[in-house]
Design a protein around this motif. Structure first.
Motif, PDB file in Angstrom:
ATOM      1  N   THR A 153     126.384  36.413  39.835  1.00 24.82           N
ATOM      2  CA  THR A 153     127.462  37.026  39.259  1.00 24.82           C
ATOM      3  C   THR A 153     128.534  37.198  40.534  1.00 24.82           C
ATOM      4  N   GLN A 175     139.471  31.806  26.444  1.00 24.57           N
ATOM      5  CA  GLN A 175     139.008  33.157  26.024  1.00 24.57           C
ATOM      6  C   GLN A 175     138.009  33.285  24.948  1.00 24.57           C
ATOM      7  N   TYR A 211     129.259  30.554  34.456  1.00 20.04           N
ATOM      8  CA  TYR A 211     129.721  31.917  34.384  1.00 20.04           C
ATOM      9  C   TYR A 211     131.247  32.228  35.013  1.00 20.04           C
ATOM     10  N   MET A 249     133.191  31.200  32.307  1.00 21.66           N
ATOM     11  CA  MET A 249     133.577  32.404  31.229  1.00 21.66           C
ATOM     12  C   MET A 249     134.289  33.295  31.533  1.00 21.66           C
ATOM     13  N   VAL A 250     134.450  33.892  32.872  1.00 24.47           N
ATOM     14  CA  VAL A 250     135.360  35.207  33.293  1.00 24.47           C
ATOM     15  C   VAL A 250     136.711  34.549  33.462  1.00 24.47           C
ATOM     16  N   PHE A 296     135.210  43.882  35.624  1.00 29.54           N
ATOM     17  CA  PHE A 296     135.037  43.567  34.398  1.00 29.54           C
ATOM     18  C   PHE A 296     134.378  42.046  34.406  1.00 29.54           C
ATOM     19  N   GLY A 297     135.014  41.271  35.234  1.00 31.21           N
ATOM     20  CA  GLY A 297     134.306  39.635  35.330  1.00 31.21           C
ATOM     21  C   GLY A 297     132.814  40.011  35.654  1.00 31.21           C
ATOM     22  N   THR A 332     130.714  40.983  32.551  1.00 29.94           N
ATOM     23  CA  THR A 332     130.712  39.942  31.826  1.00 29.94           C
ATOM     24  C   THR A 332     129.468  39.003  32.246  1.00 29.94           C
ATOM     25  N   ASN A 370     125.853  40.421  32.338  1.00 32.03           N
ATOM     26  CA  ASN A 370     125.385  40.413  30.776  1.00 32.03           C
ATOM     27  C   ASN A 370     124.859  39.253  30.215  1.00 32.03           C
ATOM     28  N   GLU A 371     125.502  38.147  30.715  1.00 29.27           N
ATOM     29  CA  GLU A 371     125.202  36.739  29.887  1.00 29.27           C
ATOM     30  C   GLU A 371     123.886  36.461  29.674  1.00 29.27           C
ATOM     31  N   TRP A 383     134.692  37.604  17.443  1.00 32.36           N
ATOM     32  CA  TRP A 383     133.712  38.175  18.244  1.00 32.36           C
ATOM     33  C   TRP A 383     132.260  38.285  17.489  1.00 32.36           C
TER      34      TRP A 383
END
Lengths: 275, 342
Positions: A77, A114, A145, A148-149, A201-202, A205, A208-209, B273
């Motif tokens: 992360t 996104q 990851y 992803m962010v 916030f990244g 995300t 949680n992935e 989503w």
């Protein structure tokens, strides 16, 4: 004036029902984690665990490989967030402050990225990692990851940079700064809150992935979501330990959110609502 | 310096409320950003160095996107044209089979059942999320300060719950033997629900999944709705009320037209989503019972990785991406128009 629409009582009654609906599952998770086993499996639910215990937390923490999962999750992360922050700051500056050919294309690609359907690309991600001999390291997870962010990070930072008055930069340049110096000395310090909230916030995300880690790197890349999802099977019907594990997993995020929402919900919704 | 940093903060204004989200400030900020740079650029007569600058700044992001997103996408497409099962994967064999995987899927009633189910699943969830979120946003606007704070905190908790944790909690709430939901229904007098196994049936499994998705998604819509409402000038309501408009009329003539961009953007985001949601469906009951709750992403994953027919999984993935692409095309057209207006 406002209340005349519904009267006084009904909105409050509905609000109370909604509060229970939204908060109860979270409360139930935490409460179960602290309950004695006999209270967890009782025919009449025990709503308040007066007789609280920390046993379930120690079961969860002492579970095999718990610390491996924590370390892996933290490494992946933090790595993903730091790399994406560096890359995104550069890109965000370009699209917020400069006009150039291809800018719109880039913005469009960022918006589309996104929405990337990672959930269905797991097979490809797995094969790419395997073909490059990366299955035994955390590197592929970190990089994917990061990706992803990244779009979200660029998008949000772009908003924060655009909000810094342009005159500030220009006056610094009039005073003899180069553009880079103007950025580092003037904009960067003002961006601190933006960088903070964006990275948090990244963090959420990446923390949680789940789908990706489910297939890529199951053995070496054990991260917490995988640990949590395997918990039910590993502990049979030990709901106390499962809920303690869930609580430990969720608490950092819940706390981050509480700190963040005032400052960053605006930024989040900007980024999300606008693409 | 202090003055300037205050200006920055106007993007996320502090107020006494628990949740602050300003949608319209971004549009205003964006407007200032759009026009100014153009003039500076053309007036200054940029040299090669500064003309290259934006491209250099975008280089790392572009490389990362191509390598980490473009490559898996391309790879998925390539895999979908291969016969790739466990044997081929282990032995590193590449067997091209043309459109076989697609033919197999497009003639498979299972695939169409999953597709239809995904569409209905998305539709039901999005309608519930948008209607529920809008109503709760309106409610937030009507509540007194304390009640609003309490409801905001409850919404925030649901929003912040990590998906995997939330899924685990819902399994526990709906547990056959010890789940509090069954106890509650029994207390209400619905005694046959005392030991009901929610995962034994397609519809009750979907009920749990949908409840979970809606529970997690409503806060985002509600907060944004509330934030949007605070940007509508009070005079508009008053004018409408003077004309004798009721609540419904006010929503139709004042609120909806003012927040149309919000409704459009949020609806499409939610469509995408929900369409993509994987963890909730997969972790609640693994697409069961009997494959009956599989949606497209779960189907792609289970056929591909679970069944070790990676080529088939990739073909389903590509079909899923194509459908998403069709949805997104419309959404992005709107977004691009917005970008033009900046």
């Amino acid at each position: 004036m406002r209340r005349s629409l519904f009267g006084r009582t009904w909105p409050n009654v509905i609000a109370v029902v909604l509060i229970v609906f939204f908060a109860f599952p979270v409360y139930w998770m935490i409460a179960t984690a602290f309950k004695q086993d006999r209270d967890i499996i009782s025919k009449t639910p025990v709503f308040i665990p007066f007789d609280a215990t920390f046993d379930h937390f120690s079961t969860a923490v002492n579970a095999p490989d718990f610390w491996t999962y924590v370390t892996n999750s933290a490494t992946v992360t933090v790595g993903a967030v730091v790399i994406s922050l560096v890359i995104a700051t550069l890109a965000a500056f370009a699209i917020a402050r400069m006009r150039f050919r291809g800018r719109k294309t880039f913005v469009l690609v960022i918006m589309m990225a996104q929405m990337a359907p990672w959930e269905v690309m797991t097979i490809a991600v797995y094969m790419i990692s395997r073909d490059n001999d990366m299955l035994n390291s955390l590197l592929p997870l970190t990089l994917f990851y990061m990706m992803m962010v990244l779009p979200f990070t660029i998008w949000t930072l772009r908003g924060f940079i655009a909000a810094v008055p342009k005159e500030l930069e220009e006056s610094a340049m009039v005073d003899g700064c180069t553009r880079t110096q103007a950025f580092v000395k003037v904009i960067f310090p003002l961006l601190a809150p933006g960088l903070m909230s964006t990275s948090l916030f990244g963090f959420i995300t990446a923390w949680n992935e789940f789908p990706l880690v489910l297939i890529v790197n199951k053995e070496q890349g054990k991260t917490l979501p995988l640990w949590l999802s395997s918990f039910k099977t590993a502990f049979g019907n030990d709901w106390g330990a499962t809920m303690a594990a869930s609580t430990m997993f969720a608490i950092p995020v819940l706390i981050l959110f509480v700190f963040l929402q005032r400052k960053a919900v605006g930024g989040l919704t900007d980024g999300a609502v606008k693409g | 310096m202090a003055v300037h940093s205050e200006r920055v903060q106007t993007r996320s204004p502090e107020s006494g409320e628990a949740v602050v989200a300003e949608i319209d400030t971004s549009a205003a900020g964006g407007g200032a950003e759009g026009a100014a740079p153009k003039r500076t650029r053309s007036a200054g007569g940029p040299g090669i160095g500064s003309r290259l600058a934006p491209y250099l700044l975008l280089l790392p992001a572009t490389v990362a996107t191509l390598a980490l997103l473009g490559w898996p996408l391309l790879k998925t497409v390539l895999l979908s044209f291969q016969n790739l099962n466990r044997r081929q994967l282990v032995m590193h064999l590449t067997e091209w089979t043309g459109f076989d995987n697609y033919k197999e899927q497009l003639t498979d009633p299972d695939f169409w059942a999953v597709t239809g189910r995904t569409v209905v699943f998305t539709l039901v969830n999005v309608v519930l999320i948008m209607v529920g979120g809008t109503l709760i946003g309106l409610l937030l606007n009507h509540l007194g300060k304390r009640m609003r704070l309490a409801l905001s905190i409850a919404l925030l908790m649901a929003w912040a719950m990590p998906v995997v944790a939330a899924t685990t909690v819902y399994t526990w709430l709906f547990d056959e033997q010890w789940g509090v939901v069954n106890w509650f229904l029994d207390q209400l007098g619905w005694h046959s629900m005392a030991d009901y196994n929610w995962m034994s049936d397609e519809y009750s499994t979907f009920f749990v999944v949908i409840l979970l998705v809606v529970w997690m998604s409503i806060p985002f819509v509600a907060f944004n709705m509330y934030a949007g409402l605070t940007t509508i000038p009070k005079e508009l309501y008053e004018a409408a009320r003077m004309d004798g408009a009721g609540s419904l009329k006010i929503f139709g003539s004042v609120i909806f037209p003012n927040l149309k961009p919000f409704f459009l953007a949020t609806t499409f985001l939610e469509v995408i989503w929900v369409f993509k949601s994987f963890t909730q469906v997969y972790a609640i009951n693994g697409g069961g019972p009997e494959k009956l709750t599989r949606t497209l992403p779960v189907h792609a994953f289970l056929e591909g990785s679970g069944g070790q027919h990676y080529g088939v999984g990739a073909a389903i993935a590509v079909l899923t991406i194509l459908m998403l692409g069709a949805l997104m095309a419309y959404y992005f057209r709107i977004m691009i128009k917005q970008e033009d207006e900046l």
